[in-house]
Design a protein around this motif. Structure first.
Motif, PDB file in Angstrom:
ATOM      1  N   ALA A 239       0.853  -1.189   0.000  1.00 53.52           N
ATOM      2  CA  ALA A 239       0.000   0.000   0.000  1.00 53.52           C
ATOM      3  C   ALA A 239       0.887   1.237   0.000  1.00 53.52           C
ATOM      4  O   ALA A 239       1.715   1.415   0.893  1.00 53.52           O
ATOM      5  N   ILE A 240       0.734   2.085  -1.001  1.00 49.54           N
ATOM      6  CA  ILE A 240       1.577   3.268  -1.142  1.00 49.54           C
ATOM      7  C   ILE A 240       0.928   4.441  -0.418  1.00 49.54           C
ATOM      8  O   ILE A 240      -0.226   4.788  -0.686  1.00 49.54           O
ATOM      9  N   THR A 241       1.661   5.037   0.512  1.00 49.30           N
ATOM     10  CA  THR A 241       1.191   6.213   1.232  1.00 49.30           C
ATOM     11  C   THR A 241       2.197   7.332   1.042  1.00 49.30           C
ATOM     12  O   THR A 241       3.395   7.121   1.267  1.00 49.30           O
ATOM     13  N   PRO A 242       1.777   8.500   0.600  1.00 48.61           N
ATOM     14  CA  PRO A 242       2.716   9.609   0.442  1.00 48.61           C
ATOM     15  C   PRO A 242       3.425   9.925   1.762  1.00 48.61           C
ATOM     16  O   PRO A 242       2.804  10.389   2.720  1.00 48.61           O
ATOM     17  N   SER A 243       4.698   9.639   1.835  1.00 50.79           N
ATOM     18  CA  SER A 243       5.485   9.834   3.053  1.00 50.79           C
ATOM     19  C   SER A 243       6.949   9.640   2.709  1.00 50.79           C
ATOM     20  O   SER A 243       7.300   9.251   1.589  1.00 50.79           O
ATOM     21  N   ASP A 244       7.823   9.885   3.709  1.00 56.98           N
ATOM     22  CA  ASP A 244       9.251   9.681   3.485  1.00 56.98           C
ATOM     23  C   ASP A 244       9.590   8.222   3.217  1.00 56.98           C
ATOM     24  O   ASP A 244      10.651   7.914   2.662  1.00 56.98           O
ATOM     25  N   GLY A 245       8.676   7.311   3.610  1.00 57.12           N
ATOM     26  CA  GLY A 245       8.899   5.889   3.365  1.00 57.12           C
ATOM     27  C   GLY A 245       8.692   5.503   1.922  1.00 57.12           C
ATOM     28  O   GLY A 245       9.038   4.388   1.504  1.00 57.12           O
ATOM     29  N   PHE A 246       8.102   6.395   1.116  1.00 53.61           N
ATOM     30  CA  PHE A 246       7.872   6.116  -0.305  1.00 53.61           C
ATOM     31  C   PHE A 246       8.483   7.221  -1.157  1.00 53.61           C
ATOM     32  O   PHE A 246       7.829   7.827  -2.008  1.00 53.61           O
ATOM     33  N   LEU A 247       9.751   7.474  -0.920  1.00 56.61           N
ATOM     34  CA  LEU A 247      10.548   8.331  -1.788  1.00 56.61           C
ATOM     35  C   LEU A 247      11.567   7.459  -2.517  1.00 56.61           C
ATOM     36  O   LEU A 247      11.972   6.419  -2.010  1.00 56.61           O
ATOM     37  N   PHE A 248      11.967   7.898  -3.705  1.00 56.15           N
ATOM     38  CA  PHE A 248      12.816   7.070  -4.562  1.00 56.15           C
ATOM     39  C   PHE A 248      13.989   7.904  -5.069  1.00 56.15           C
ATOM     40  O   PHE A 248      14.041   8.293  -6.246  1.00 56.15           O
ATOM     41  N   PRO A 249      14.964   8.181  -4.189  1.00 54.75           N
ATOM     42  CA  PRO A 249      16.058   9.102  -4.527  1.00 54.75           C
ATOM     43  C   PRO A 249      16.979   8.611  -5.636  1.00 54.75           C
ATOM     44  O   PRO A 249      17.664   9.418  -6.263  1.00 54.75           O
ATOM     45  N   THR A 250      17.048   7.304  -5.884  1.00 55.31           N
ATOM     46  CA  THR A 250      17.944   6.790  -6.927  1.00 55.31           C
ATOM     47  C   THR A 250      17.212   6.436  -8.219  1.00 55.31           C
ATOM     48  O   THR A 250      17.813   5.893  -9.146  1.00 55.31           O
ATOM     49  N   THR A 251      15.922   6.739  -8.283  1.00 55.92           N
ATOM     50  CA  THR A 251      15.104   6.386  -9.450  1.00 55.92           C
ATOM     51  C   THR A 251      15.018   7.557 -10.416  1.00 55.92           C
ATOM     52  O   THR A 251      14.848   8.705 -10.006  1.00 55.92           O
ATOM     53  N   ASP A 252      15.119   7.263 -11.704  1.00 61.69           N
ATOM     54  CA  ASP A 252      15.060   8.314 -12.726  1.00 61.69           C
ATOM     55  C   ASP A 252      13.639   8.792 -12.983  1.00 61.69           C
ATOM     56  O   ASP A 252      13.400   9.990 -13.099  1.00 61.69           O
ATOM     57  N   TRP A 253      12.697   7.836 -13.122  1.00 64.30           N
ATOM     58  CA  TRP A 253      11.331   8.187 -13.515  1.00 64.30           C
ATOM     59  C   TRP A 253      10.314   7.501 -12.602  1.00 64.30           C
ATOM     60  O   TRP A 253      10.451   6.308 -12.304  1.00 64.30           O
ATOM     61  N   LEU A 254       9.279   8.248 -12.218  1.00 69.54           N
ATOM     62  CA  LEU A 254       8.101   7.675 -11.573  1.00 69.54           C
ATOM     63  C   LEU A 254       6.975   7.654 -12.590  1.00 69.54           C
ATOM     64  O   LEU A 254       6.779   8.617 -13.349  1.00 69.54           O
ATOM     65  N   ILE A 255       6.213   6.557 -12.608  1.00 69.03           N
ATOM     66  CA  ILE A 255       5.118   6.373 -13.572  1.00 69.03           C
ATOM     67  C   ILE A 255       3.809   6.244 -12.818  1.00 69.03           C
ATOM     68  O   ILE A 255       3.712   5.523 -11.824  1.00 69.03           O
ATOM     69  N   GLY A 256       2.803   6.942 -13.291  1.00 65.61           N
ATOM     70  CA  GLY A 256       1.440   6.783 -12.780  1.00 65.61           C
ATOM     71  C   GLY A 256       0.506   6.501 -13.937  1.00 65.61           C
ATOM     72  O   GLY A 256       0.053   7.430 -14.616  1.00 65.61           O
ATOM     73  N   ASN A 257       0.249   5.242 -14.211  1.00 63.16           N
ATOM     74  CA  ASN A 257      -0.605   4.825 -15.324  1.00 63.16           C
ATOM     75  C   ASN A 257      -1.980   4.478 -14.770  1.00 63.16           C
ATOM     76  O   ASN A 257      -2.180   3.415 -14.209  1.00 63.16           O
ATOM     77  N   HIS A 258      -2.940   5.420 -14.908  1.00 62.75           N
ATOM     78  CA  HIS A 258      -4.268   5.234 -14.304  1.00 62.75           C
ATOM     79  C   HIS A 258      -4.113   4.947 -12.808  1.00 62.75           C
ATOM     80  O   HIS A 258      -4.645   3.970 -12.291  1.00 62.75           O
ATOM     81  N   SER A 259      -3.380   5.833 -12.135  1.00 64.29           N
ATOM     82  CA  SER A 259      -3.011   5.604 -10.739  1.00 64.29           C
ATOM     83  C   SER A 259      -4.026   6.131  -9.735  1.00 64.29           C
ATOM     84  O   SER A 259      -3.764   6.143  -8.535  1.00 64.29           O
ATOM     85  N   ASP A 260      -5.179   6.623 -10.216  1.00 62.94           N
ATOM     86  CA  ASP A 260      -6.313   7.006  -9.373  1.00 62.94           C
ATOM     87  C   ASP A 260      -5.918   7.965  -8.255  1.00 62.94           C
ATOM     88  O   ASP A 260      -5.433   9.040  -8.521  1.00 62.94           O
ATOM     89  N   GLU A 261      -6.097   7.536  -6.980  1.00 62.79           N
ATOM     90  CA  GLU A 261      -5.895   8.459  -5.855  1.00 62.79           C
ATOM     91  C   GLU A 261      -4.440   8.891  -5.691  1.00 62.79           C
ATOM     92  O   GLU A 261      -4.141   9.871  -5.005  1.00 62.79           O
ATOM     93  N   LEU A 262      -3.510   8.193  -6.332  1.00 61.13           N
ATOM     94  CA  LEU A 262      -2.094   8.577  -6.262  1.00 61.13           C
ATOM     95  C   LEU A 262      -1.716   9.653  -7.285  1.00 61.13           C
ATOM     96  O   LEU A 262      -0.657  10.275  -7.168  1.00 61.13           O
ATOM     97  N   THR A 263      -2.574   9.875  -8.270  1.00 63.61           N
ATOM     98  CA  THR A 263      -2.215  10.738  -9.402  1.00 63.61           C
ATOM     99  C   THR A 263      -1.699  12.115  -8.985  1.00 63.61           C
ATOM    100  O   THR A 263      -0.615  12.531  -9.415  1.00 63.61           O
ATOM    101  N   PRO A 264      -2.418  12.891  -8.146  1.00 57.11           N
ATOM    102  CA  PRO A 264      -1.885  14.219  -7.808  1.00 57.11           C
ATOM    103  C   PRO A 264      -0.632  14.172  -6.951  1.00 57.11           C
ATOM    104  O   PRO A 264       0.127  15.143  -6.901  1.00 57.11           O
ATOM    105  N   TRP A 265      -0.392  13.034  -6.275  1.00 55.50           N
ATOM    106  CA  TRP A 265       0.770  12.918  -5.408  1.00 55.50           C
ATOM    107  C   TRP A 265       2.055  12.582  -6.174  1.00 55.50           C
ATOM    108  O   TRP A 265       3.153  12.792  -5.666  1.00 55.50           O
TER     109      TRP A 265
END
Length: 643
Positions: free
Chosen positions: A311-337
């Motif tokens: 379960a993804i919750t917007p927080s410091d536990g779900f940051l991706f400092p070494t990742t180039d791209w984040l993808i939201g494909n029909h990501s619903d409630e996560l889209t604005p985050w």
């Protein structure tokens, strides 16, 4: 020159209507010709007659055919008084087929717009791999708009129709131009509407997209045959292939710009069936997908596809400092985050989102503008989020089988890295403002209905929820781990039966007097009709509230009960199975047949039980049981019913 076809347009047409219609055919030929992937074009150049001749000579070389072509272009539009630089607008278009047998001899066209004579002419030529040019003079055609006796006439002309060549792809048949293209142009000319969104695939080279899409489509088409999910495999497989193609081309262009060969890493937030992750992993991009619920198809991908149930919750536990791209494909409630998470992950993190369902940070998105479509308003909201997060935000339209196909991309930042602290304050302020706006609206949504410690009222009490330590997403509610079916199929049976009986009785009452006074003893009451809003007026508020939580609500419930109702054009009727049987039998290849002798009848006939005149069909031909003695138990597993 031969006129092949013409159409009369209404007095609403104007000369500028030709250019808006012609530009659809020039820029998006695949809209009409489904065998094309698209087209590319050079920038238009304005020139006079002498400049036009010189341009032709530079492209095609000196040829005796140039005089003939010029005579065709100017045959009906000779006006020496307007031979100015702005009269002729010229560009070169390259037509891209969906399936390309060879890189050689791509079809190219010189497109000449006569801004005074209201004509657009297409002169095709081919260029081989060593730069040799060959003119296809037999396929030169022209579209012309003329005013005759107060009527606007749109016509199609060809230079040498008797020698016309067609390959069914880049060179369509003349008959197709007359019966398909010209009517479409006339409709577009009358509409003259500007799209709210950018052109399809405006940020990437269409040629590369076409080649890679065909390769991936061939590579992953077998998944359609073994798709284990309940969703439509054709739609989801080819849609994800198209999205993957777009990202692969976009990322390839990015590597070329930066002069690197290292393939970008990614994380797909809310990855769903995981097919997009599977394709990107297979094509050499390191990354993973995260979703709250595991899907059946995940087990089919193998160990090289990296998928995580969480379960993804917007927080410091779900940051991706070494990742180039984040993808939201029909990501619903996560889209604005997603722009927020990308911005806070690292200064170099980029994102791609394809919004579908409309969510704000803490619940359902609430409309605030009536002059835009709901979809456009939501796209603008996500764009605002991206801008407030510090991104240079771009928008594009994907080529996918969906009405929601606008993607938003953040590839770079609007600020320097040493300004990050200031921009972070800006992000916090924006999110707090959206949170307060959501709370003040009083909407019974995801967050507003929670209240308590994690609710939006904490903002009013002075707590900075959006930046409170590591839990800056407090108040965000992820979707349920177990997906609840909300198509009315899982509603309690007693509830559904009560609604059906109430609506049906009222429809029958509308024509009850007619059947009572009829001299025909065999008159069967077919009932009247109601529009959906009138049906809603029959039901109490608690019933309507229950139906409001379902997808499609009342209309879905009525359509689900097709044994009793027929729903067409927003109106509800009692279904007459006699008419239905006649219509079905009239179809030569109809699959619906009367039930065979001894067939299992697992449901009671509603008309036999409730209709004042009984069932209009004899029990031998009715697909439902006329009484308990005919009823047989269903062999299907029982549905999960909510209580």
């Amino acid at each position: 020159m031969t006129k092949l076809s013409e159409l009369n347009l209404t007095d609403r047409c104007r000369p500028e209507s030709l250019w808006s219609a012609a530009d659809v055919w020039i820029k998006k030929p695949h809209v009409v010709n489904k065998r094309l992937c698209g087209a590319t074009e050079s920038e238009y150049r304005d020139m006079d007659g002498a400049g036009l001749k010189q341009f032709f000579s530079s492209v095609l070389g000196c040829s005796h055919e140039i005089y003939e072509i010029f005579h065709f272009i100017c045959a009906n539009n000779v006006d020496e008084g307007h031979e100015t630089t702005g009269r002729w607008r010229v560009c070169i278009r390259t037509v891209i087929p969906k399936v390309r047998k060879s890189e050689k001899c791509l079809c190219k066209e010189i497109i000449i717009k006569d801004m005074v004579g209201h004509t657009v002419t297409f002169v095709p030529f081919e260029e081989n791999d060593v730069g040799q040019v060959s003119l296809r003079s037999s396929n030169i055609y022209q579209i012309q708009l003329q005013l005759k006796s107060e009527d606007w006439i749109l016509s199609l002309h060809a230079l040498k129709p008797e020698d016309w060549y067609s390959d069914g792809v880049a060179y369509p048949k003349l008959s197709w131009l007359c019966t398909e293209l010209l009517p479409k142009l006339s409709r577009w000319a009358l509409e003259s509407r500007t799209s709210e969104f950018k052109s399809t695939l405006s940020l990437i080279p269409v040629e590369k997209y076409s080649v890679i899409y065909q390769q991936l489509k061939e590579k992953y088409k077998e998944l359609v045959k073994v798709w284990p999910e309940v969703t439509d495999p054709e739609k989801f497989v080819y849609e994800d292939v198209a999205i993957a193609t777009y990202l692969l081309v976009l990322w390839g262009e990015e590597r070329a710009e930066k002069g690197t060969t290292t393939k970008q890493s990614f994380v797909d937030l809310g990855c769903g069936n995981g097919l997009l992750v599977h394709i990107l992993n297979n094509e050499g991009h390191p990354g993973k997908g995260i979703d709250i619920r595991r899907r059946k198809i995940w087990d089919m991908y193998g160990p090289n596809t990296h998928l995580e149930e969480n379960a993804i919750t917007p927080s410091d536990g779900f940051l991706f400092p070494t990742t180039d791209w984040l993808i939201g494909n029909h990501s619903d409630e996560l889209t604005p985050w997603i722009p927020v998470i990308a911005a806070r992950s690292s200064y170099s993190c980029r994102y791609f989102v394809l919004p579908c369902c409309f969510f704000d940070f803490y619940g359902k998105y609430q409309r605030r503008q009536c002059k835009k479509s709901q979809y456009k308003e939501y796209i603008d909201f996500i764009t605002d989020v991206s801008t407030e997060c510090g991104f240079n935000t771009e928008e594009d339209c994907l080529r996918i089988p969906s009405t929601k196909r606008v993607c938003i991309i953040g590839k770079s930042r609007r600020h320097a890295e040493d300004e990050e602290v200031l921009i972070e304050e800006q992000r916090n302020y924006y999110i707090r403002g959206r949170q307060a706006l959501f709370a003040s609206s009083g909407v019974d949504g995801t967050c507003a209905s929670q209240g308590g410690q994690d609710g939006p009222n904490n903002y009013e009490n002075g707590q900075d929820i959006s930046s409170s330590g590591s839990d800056w997403g407090k108040g965000f509610q992820p979707r349920e781990k177990i997906e609840i079916v909300r198509n009315c199929a899982a509603l309690p049976r007693d509830f559904v039966d009560a609604v059906v009986l109430k609506v049906a009785k009222y429809l029958l009452s509308l024509t009850e007097r007619n059947t009572e006074n009829s001299e025909w003893c065999d008159m069967w009451n077919t009932g009247g009709f109601l529009i959906i809003s009138e049906v809603a007026d029959l039901l109490d508020q608690s019933t309507l509230q229950t139906l409001k939580k379902e997808c499609g609500g009342l209309q879905t419930l009525l359509k689900n009960n097709h044994q009793v109702f027929r729903v067409e054009g927003g109106k509800v009727f009692i279904r007459d199975w006699r008419t239905h049987a006649v219509a079905q039998s009239a179809k030569a290849n109809s699959k619906r047949k009367p039930p065979p002798s001894g067939a299992l009848k697992t449901r009671l006939c509603w008309f036999h039980t409730h209709h004042p005149h009984g069932c209009p069909l004899a029990r031998e031909v009715c697909a439902f049981a006329h009484g308990d003695t005919e009823l047989r138990p269903s062999t299907k597993p029982p549905k999960m019913v909510r209580t």
